[in-house]
Design an enzyme around this catalytic site. Structure first.
Site, PDB file in Angstrom:
ATOM      1  N   ASP A   1      -3.617   2.204  -5.359  1.00 45.31           N
ATOM      2  CA  ASP A   1      -2.311   2.171  -4.689  1.00 45.31           C
ATOM      3  C   ASP A   1      -2.123   0.960  -3.784  1.00 45.31           C
ATOM      4  O   ASP A   1      -1.251   0.959  -2.933  1.00 45.31           O
ATOM      5  CB  ASP A   1      -2.096   3.463  -3.882  1.00 45.31           C
ATOM      6  CG  ASP A   1      -2.817   3.443  -2.540  1.00 45.31           C
ATOM      7  OD1 ASP A   1      -3.910   2.872  -2.463  1.00 45.31           O
ATOM      8  OD2 ASP A   1      -2.264   4.000  -1.577  1.00 45.31           O
ATOM      9  N   GLU A   2      -2.918  -0.055  -3.976  1.00 41.65           N
ATOM     10  CA  GLU A   2      -2.944  -1.121  -2.975  1.00 41.65           C
ATOM     11  C   GLU A   2      -3.263  -2.472  -3.641  1.00 41.65           C
ATOM     12  O   GLU A   2      -4.148  -2.543  -4.479  1.00 41.65           O
ATOM     13  CB  GLU A   2      -4.088  -0.750  -2.045  1.00 41.65           C
ATOM     14  CG  GLU A   2      -4.121  -1.358  -0.723  1.00 41.65           C
ATOM     15  CD  GLU A   2      -5.400  -0.920   0.004  1.00 41.65           C
ATOM     16  OE1 GLU A   2      -5.904  -1.736   0.743  1.00 41.65           O
ATOM     17  OE2 GLU A   2      -5.889   0.206  -0.190  1.00 41.65           O
TER      18      GLU A   2
ATOM     19  N   ASP B   1       0.859  -1.183   0.000  1.00 43.26           N
ATOM     20  CA  ASP B   1       0.000   0.000   0.000  1.00 43.26           C
ATOM     21  C   ASP B   1       0.897   1.236   0.000  1.00 43.26           C
ATOM     22  O   ASP B   1       1.732   1.392   0.897  1.00 43.26           O
ATOM     23  CB  ASP B   1      -0.870  -0.040   1.270  1.00 43.26           C
ATOM     24  CG  ASP B   1      -1.844   1.129   1.358  1.00 43.26           C
ATOM     25  OD1 ASP B   1      -1.795   2.029   0.507  1.00 43.26           O
ATOM     26  OD2 ASP B   1      -2.639   1.119   2.310  1.00 43.26           O
TER      27      ASP B   1
END
Ligand code: DCP
Ligand code: MG
Length: 368
Positions: free
Chosen positions: A110-111, A15
């Site tokens: 983003d993860e 993340d």
């Protein structure tokens, strides 16, 4: 001991730290080390998308009204989001993940979860791999990420959250019970505000309390959900990492320089987007079954509405009336629009289309 137990999985959760804000600090060196807030403007009733760690120290967080954020942190720099840039960075990061395993399940830009069971022998090697991935992200994007390493998704995600920013945390099966017992109930999947209040009222605040209560009583308190919660607090989570297929959708969207209020212009934009989507489908020789309208209000709230038909479509002419209908459901005519997007998913090849039959009833659902 169960003889039939599956091989222990090894899962990473990665993340990026303060994703939008870190990209802004990367691209504007003058903002590094300063409180930066990305999102809607405080004087236009916007909300915070994210805040740099410097701003978080003042209590600023995602989804907070920007006006509140400004009050908490008057020196913060407010910046509008640049989604095209964030999406491009996301593409670079996901490509790094996919170079290590095909089993990548993105959760957002983003993860992602990575199942690295086949790539490493044990958690120690997995931590080494996580370190390599963090370095690759750093050298490719100049951004930091936090990594969690464990034997299931739930614990891997908790681990990546444990030492943010730039963290790397391993939770081994031996460490899991103590970690989960000390964990506040709000951190457990499925425990929202309502459930947490209900539990705290009866004196349940941490994992240890949940465990002590036992499955039966949790079930009595929370229904089916209670059993699931009990499994989590015992460190059992057998949800597999589910990779997404490469091309899942085709979409076009536009963010307006100035928020749009005029209904006629919004419809014109939708038509134009539908034609671009059609062009792309023709290029790829694909058809779609699901059409999605995406809309971001000037206050940053994002909504999507979808409609599906059982036979495939690809021409803008068939999308436009559906888009108008979806749009009418969302737009009361009073709010300004910041972004419009049209995408199609449930893609079909020409062969698949020839095999399918009749149009069926329309189904509508919300995705967000
Ligand atoms: N985001 C948003 N609205 C929210 C939450 C998040 O627009 N309510 C956006 C902005 C974030 C990005 O998604 O930068 C990623 O969300 P995360 O929850 O991972 O938050 P960050 O990456 O910003 O911070 P963290 O370091 O806690 O991961
Ligand atoms: Mg993040």
């Amino acid at each position: 001991m169960e003889e039939t137990q599956r091989k222990q999985h090894i899962v990473l959760h990665l993340d990026l730290d303060a994703f939008y804000a870190s990209i802004e600090q990367r691209d504007h060196p003058e903002y590094r080390g300063k409180p930066v807030i990305v999102g809607g403007s405080p004087d236009r009733r916007g909300v915070v998308a994210t805040a740099s760690y410097e701003a978080r120290r003042f209590g600023v967080h995602s989804a907070m009204p920007s006006r509140t954020a400004q009050r908490l942190c008057p020196e913060a720099v407010f910046l509008p989001a640049r989604f095209e840039v964030y999406r491009a960075v996301s593409g670079q990061v996901m490509a790094i993940f996919r170079s290590h395993t095909a089993l990548v399940e993105p959760l957002s830009l983003d993860e992602a979860y990575l199942d690295v069971t086949a790539a490493v022998g044990d958690l120690e090697e997995a931590a080494q791999l996580a370190r390599v991935i963090k370095q690759q992200i750093q050298s490719t994007t100049e951004l930091t990420a936090s990594a969690g390493v464990s034997y299931c998704k739930f614990l891997a995600k908790l681990a990546s959250d444990a030492h943010k920013p730039d963290g790397l945390t391993v939770i081994s099966p031996e460490q899991a019970p103590a970690f989960l017992e000390a964990l506040p109930i709000e951190k457990f999947i499925g425990v929202g505000k309502v459930t947490a209040t209900k539990l705290r009222e009866v004196g349940i605040a941490h994992g240890a309390d949940l465990k002590r209560l036992g499955e039966e009583r949790l079930r009595a308190l929370l229904g089916k959900h209670g059993s699931q919660l009990y499994r989590f607090v015992c460190g059992q989570d057998d949800r597999p990492v589910e990779p997404t297929r490469e091309r899942k959708s085709v979409g076009k969207e536009v963010t307006f320089e100035r928020d749009l209020l005029d209904r006629g212009r919004m419809e014109a934009v939708l038509e134009q987007l539908a034609r671009q989507v059609e062009d792309r489908l023709v290029e790829l020789d694909l058809y779609a079954r699901t059409l999605t309208l995406k809309l971001r209000w000037s206050d940053f709230q994002l909504l999507t509405r979808s409609v599906s038909r059982s036979n495939g479509f690809r021409d803008a002419q068939s999308m436009i009336p559906l888009l108008y209908r979806l749009f009418a459901q969302l737009n009361d005519g009073h709010r300004a629009v910041r972004l419009l997007g049209v995408s199609v998913s449930n893609l079909l090849s020409r062969d698949e289309v020839q095999r399918t039959g009749q149009i069926t009833a329309l189904t509508l659902w919300d995705r967000e």
